[in-house]
Write a protein that holds these residues in place. Structure first.
Motif, PDB file in Angstrom:
ATOM      1  N   LYS A  83       6.889  -5.285  -6.351  1.00 48.62           N
ATOM      2  CA  LYS A  83       6.047  -4.110  -6.126  1.00 48.62           C
ATOM      3  C   LYS A  83       4.702  -4.184  -6.845  1.00 48.62           C
ATOM      4  O   LYS A  83       3.931  -3.244  -6.828  1.00 48.62           O
ATOM      5  CB  LYS A  83       6.821  -2.840  -6.477  1.00 48.62           C
ATOM      6  N   ARG A  84       4.440  -5.342  -7.468  1.00 51.33           N
ATOM      7  CA  ARG A  84       3.098  -5.540  -8.040  1.00 51.33           C
ATOM      8  C   ARG A  84       2.219  -6.349  -7.091  1.00 51.33           C
ATOM      9  O   ARG A  84       1.092  -6.689  -7.408  1.00 51.33           O
ATOM     10  CB  ARG A  84       3.191  -6.281  -9.383  1.00 51.33           C
ATOM     11  N   SER A  85       2.755  -6.714  -5.946  1.00 49.12           N
ATOM     12  CA  SER A  85       1.972  -7.477  -4.965  1.00 49.12           C
ATOM     13  C   SER A  85       1.947  -6.728  -3.634  1.00 49.12           C
ATOM     14  O   SER A  85       3.007  -6.458  -3.047  1.00 49.12           O
ATOM     15  CB  SER A  85       2.603  -8.862  -4.769  1.00 49.12           C
ATOM     16  N   GLY A  86       0.757  -6.416  -3.174  1.00 52.53           N
ATOM     17  CA  GLY A  86       0.616  -5.706  -1.900  1.00 52.53           C
ATOM     18  C   GLY A  86       1.200  -6.496  -0.744  1.00 52.53           C
ATOM     19  O   GLY A  86       1.877  -5.947   0.120  1.00 52.53           O
ATOM     20  N   ILE A  89       4.999  -6.399  -0.888  1.00 49.51           N
ATOM     21  CA  ILE A  89       5.504  -5.078  -0.470  1.00 49.51           C
ATOM     22  C   ILE A  89       5.478  -4.985   1.050  1.00 49.51           C
ATOM     23  O   ILE A  89       6.450  -4.569   1.683  1.00 49.51           O
ATOM     24  CB  ILE A  89       4.659  -3.922  -1.070  1.00 49.51           C
ATOM     25  N   ASP A  90       4.345  -5.401   1.641  1.00 48.51           N
ATOM     26  CA  ASP A  90       4.208  -5.317   3.103  1.00 48.51           C
ATOM     27  C   ASP A  90       5.286  -6.125   3.816  1.00 48.51           C
ATOM     28  O   ASP A  90       5.868  -5.665   4.800  1.00 48.51           O
ATOM     29  CB  ASP A  90       2.836  -5.844   3.531  1.00 48.51           C
ATOM     30  N   LEU A  93       8.574  -4.323   3.497  1.00 49.74           N
ATOM     31  CA  LEU A  93       8.651  -3.140   4.358  1.00 49.74           C
ATOM     32  C   LEU A  93       8.786  -3.528   5.826  1.00 49.74           C
ATOM     33  O   LEU A  93       9.501  -2.882   6.589  1.00 49.74           O
ATOM     34  CB  LEU A  93       7.427  -2.241   4.153  1.00 49.74           C
ATOM     35  N   LYS A  97      11.714  -2.575   8.338  1.00 50.95           N
ATOM     36  CA  LYS A  97      11.472  -1.979   9.657  1.00 50.95           C
ATOM     37  C   LYS A  97      12.242  -2.755  10.734  1.00 50.95           C
ATOM     38  O   LYS A  97      12.811  -2.171  11.660  1.00 50.95           O
ATOM     39  CB  LYS A  97       9.963  -2.017   9.947  1.00 50.95           C
ATOM     40  N   PRO A 240       6.249  -3.245  15.969  1.00 50.06           N
ATOM     41  CA  PRO A 240       5.308  -2.770  16.990  1.00 50.06           C
ATOM     42  C   PRO A 240       3.858  -3.151  16.747  1.00 50.06           C
ATOM     43  O   PRO A 240       3.113  -3.304  17.674  1.00 50.06           O
ATOM     44  CB  PRO A 240       5.500  -1.259  16.940  1.00 50.06           C
ATOM     45  N   ARG A 241       3.464  -3.301  15.493  1.00 48.42           N
ATOM     46  CA  ARG A 241       2.050  -3.552  15.241  1.00 48.42           C
ATOM     47  C   ARG A 241       1.750  -4.997  14.851  1.00 48.42           C
ATOM     48  O   ARG A 241       0.836  -5.259  14.061  1.00 48.42           O
ATOM     49  CB  ARG A 241       1.560  -2.630  14.165  1.00 48.42           C
ATOM     50  N   ARG A 244       0.085  -8.361  11.665  1.00 49.76           N
ATOM     51  CA  ARG A 244      -1.145  -8.083  10.926  1.00 49.76           C
ATOM     52  C   ARG A 244      -0.794  -7.639   9.511  1.00 49.76           C
ATOM     53  O   ARG A 244       0.022  -6.764   9.293  1.00 49.76           O
ATOM     54  CB  ARG A 244      -1.884  -6.947  11.634  1.00 49.76           C
ATOM     55  N   SER A 246      -1.302  -5.663   6.379  1.00 51.08           N
ATOM     56  CA  SER A 246      -2.059  -4.477   5.996  1.00 51.08           C
ATOM     57  C   SER A 246      -2.838  -4.736   4.723  1.00 51.08           C
ATOM     58  O   SER A 246      -3.769  -4.036   4.403  1.00 51.08           O
ATOM     59  CB  SER A 246      -1.139  -3.285   5.836  1.00 51.08           C
ATOM     60  N   GLN A 247      -2.456  -5.764   3.981  1.00 51.21           N
ATOM     61  CA  GLN A 247      -3.198  -6.078   2.772  1.00 51.21           C
ATOM     62  C   GLN A 247      -4.433  -6.915   3.084  1.00 51.21           C
ATOM     63  O   GLN A 247      -5.267  -7.156   2.218  1.00 51.21           O
ATOM     64  CB  GLN A 247      -2.312  -6.830   1.777  1.00 51.21           C
ATOM     65  N   GLY A 248      -4.517  -7.380   4.327  1.00 50.01           N
ATOM     66  CA  GLY A 248      -5.711  -8.114   4.729  1.00 50.01           C
ATOM     67  C   GLY A 248      -5.823  -9.472   4.082  1.00 50.01           C
ATOM     68  O   GLY A 248      -6.852 -10.108   4.123  1.00 50.01           O
ATOM     69  N   ARG A 249      -4.746  -9.944   3.450  1.00 51.18           N
ATOM     70  CA  ARG A 249      -4.801 -11.249   2.815  1.00 51.18           C
ATOM     71  C   ARG A 249      -4.058 -12.284   3.626  1.00 51.18           C
ATOM     72  O   ARG A 249      -3.782 -13.360   3.167  1.00 51.18           O
ATOM     73  CB  ARG A 249      -4.174 -11.172   1.416  1.00 51.18           C
TER      74      ARG A 249
ATOM     75  N   MET B 152      -3.041  -1.082  -4.297  1.00 49.42           N
ATOM     76  CA  MET B 152      -3.433  -2.499  -4.411  1.00 49.42           C
ATOM     77  C   MET B 152      -4.443  -2.892  -3.344  1.00 49.42           C
ATOM     78  O   MET B 152      -5.365  -3.663  -3.604  1.00 49.42           O
ATOM     79  CB  MET B 152      -2.196  -3.382  -4.350  1.00 49.42           C
ATOM     80  N   PHE B 153      -4.264  -2.335  -2.159  1.00 50.86           N
ATOM     81  CA  PHE B 153      -5.222  -2.606  -1.081  1.00 50.86           C
ATOM     82  C   PHE B 153      -6.604  -2.071  -1.457  1.00 50.86           C
ATOM     83  O   PHE B 153      -7.623  -2.750  -1.290  1.00 50.86           O
ATOM     84  CB  PHE B 153      -4.733  -1.950   0.218  1.00 50.86           C
TER      85      PHE B 153
END
Lengths: 254, 196
Positions: A83-86, A89-90, A93, A97, A240-241, A244, A246-249, B152-153
């Protein structure tokens, strides 16, 4: 009214009324089930942070006709490092899902449970490059629920060896590769290297995946393949999405 | 039940936490009040949709184009506190510990609910941090998985702009016993300890 105790993952939660939550849980024995945690949003709730998403928790609940009633809960793992890394976490999650997408309420899948746990443990131990774990999670989950795409080096239609072919076509409909004769233009273009990568991703345990070197743009291609496969056979996308980040990395995955 | 009552119950039931019985109780209570009182309630509810807007700067609730906070020139304009929902602002304002501006994201990044960064007011926040005289952005998002992911984002997007980024403290609520605090909260409290 029966009482049960079970180890679960928190895979979804919805705020309900003033201070309650409806949580969707994934247990090894029970599969996916939902319950109401009365007062769990209050600061002085006995549940504390038990129902934070992705937590592994032990819960006690009464069986209800529609919704179970959660009476006790204690977090066993809250994945502090994850939970210290976006990005981590993504990925966690999105895997959660996927469990909701693939499994119906009450459907048990102990191997998916173990896989999810192994994935979160690995994300907690190493936060860099989580997408390899994610694609492997999708591949293995599909396999464990009985929708196993075939990456064998033979044409699924006529059985011809495909070793000599440099360019392969994966047919989502057939669930595997087709030779030049049988493919009739359909499918996703892959290389022999891609085929071997997919075999390795499916076979390698999550804890040893970091050793594999797969470029991110390749992972995006494999994700598209799995999504097409899932759309055809399960009539729904895995996520569904798309993949991609969400952290953009996510580089090519974004 | 006669048509007007049935319609009112049906509409009330759409509200969160209101079931058939609660809706009926509220309607029967209203029927016992005088007409003027019911009219006042009706107008107050009507005003919510006709007079209340979202502030074009921060996303807070407002009467005009800008909310009271954004229009107030006595506020410290070098600070922006980021919250996920407009009603969090009311809560923070009640503390009287903060005199800067706000920015409402409109939710938290959450792949499970299909909420992506593009669905939130993040671009607007970045523009505000770039264009305005902002020296500090304070993240006041819920300390849960989705909140951490969103924080974080934002840090990743805001850091290149050279603004100071801080996060509100996390830990044990005031007046609560250590004995009944879960280990995740206690762990956060230790991580965030400060010198006295």
């Amino acid at each position: 009214m029966g009482l049960s105790r079970e180890e679960v993952f928190v895979i979804r939660r919805i705020d309900f009324k003033e201070s309650d939550q409806i949580v969707r849980l994934f247990g090894r024995k029970t599969g996916v089930f939902s319950g109401i945690a009365k007062g769990s949003r209050k600061l002085d709730s006995k549940f504390g942070s038990t129902f934070d998403l992705l937590n592994r928790a032990e819960v006690v609940y009464y069986h209800g006709s529609n919704l179970n009633f959660l009476s006790e809960g204690e977090a066993l793992d809250n994945w502090e490092s994850l939970k210290r890394s976006g990005d981590a976490i993504d990925v966690g999650l999105r895997c959660a899902k996927t469990i909701s997408v693939l499994l119906a309420e009450g459907q048990t899948a102990p191997r998916v449970y173990d896989l999810f746990r192994a994935t979160l443990e690995e994300l907690d131990a190493h936060q860099e490059g989580p997408y390899l774990l994610e694609v492997a999670f999708y591949l293995k989950s599909l396999k464990y629920i009985g929708f196993d795409p075939d990456f064998d080096g033979r044409c699924l239609s006529c059985g011809a060896e495909l070793d000599g072919e440099t360019s392969l076509k994966f047919s989502p409909r057939a669930g595997g590769f087709l030779c030049d004769e049988c493919k009739r233009g359909e499918g996703l273009k892959l290389s022999q290297g891609d085929r071997k990568n997919l075999v390795k991703l499916k076979r390698t345990p999550q804890s040893r995946l970091r050793r594999l070197k797969v470029p991110e743009e390749k992972l995006a291609l494999y994700y598209r393949l799995l999504n097409r496969f899932s759309e055809y056979h399960l009539e729904r996308e895995l996520i569904p999405r798309s993949l991609r980040s969400s952290q953009g990395r996510g580089g090519a995955l974004s | 039940m006669i048509e007007p009552l049935e319609r009112a119950v049906k509409e009330l039931k759409r509200l969160p936490g209101v079931g058939q019985k609660s809706a009926e109780r509220l309607i029967f209570h209203l029927l016992t009040r005088d007409e003027e009182e019911v009219q006042r309630l009706s107008e107050a509810i009507q005003d919510l949709s006709t007079r209340v807007n979202r502030c074009e700067v921060c996303g807070n609730f407002s009467i005009g184009e800008k909310c009271d906070i954004c229009s107030d020139h006595n506020r410290d304009r070098s600070k922006i506190c980021v919250v996920s929902r407009p009603w969090d602002i009311t809560k923070i304002e009640s503390t009287q510990k903060y005199d800067g501006l706000y920015h409402v994201l409109g939710g938290l990044i959450n792949p499970i609910e299909d909420v992506a960064p593009e669905d939130l007011s993040i671009g607007k926040l970045i523009n505000r941090a770039k264009e305005e005289e902002v020296s500090e952005v304070i993240l006041a998002l819920e300390p849960k998985t989705e909140g951490e992911s969103t924080s974080m984002f934002l840090v990743k997007k805001l850091r290149p702009l050279g603004v100071e980024i801080s996060q509100i403290a996390q830990g044990i609520p005031v007046g609560r016993d250590l004995e009944f605090t879960d280990k995740a909260t206690l762990g956060k409290a230790f991580e965030g300890r400060r010198g006295v």
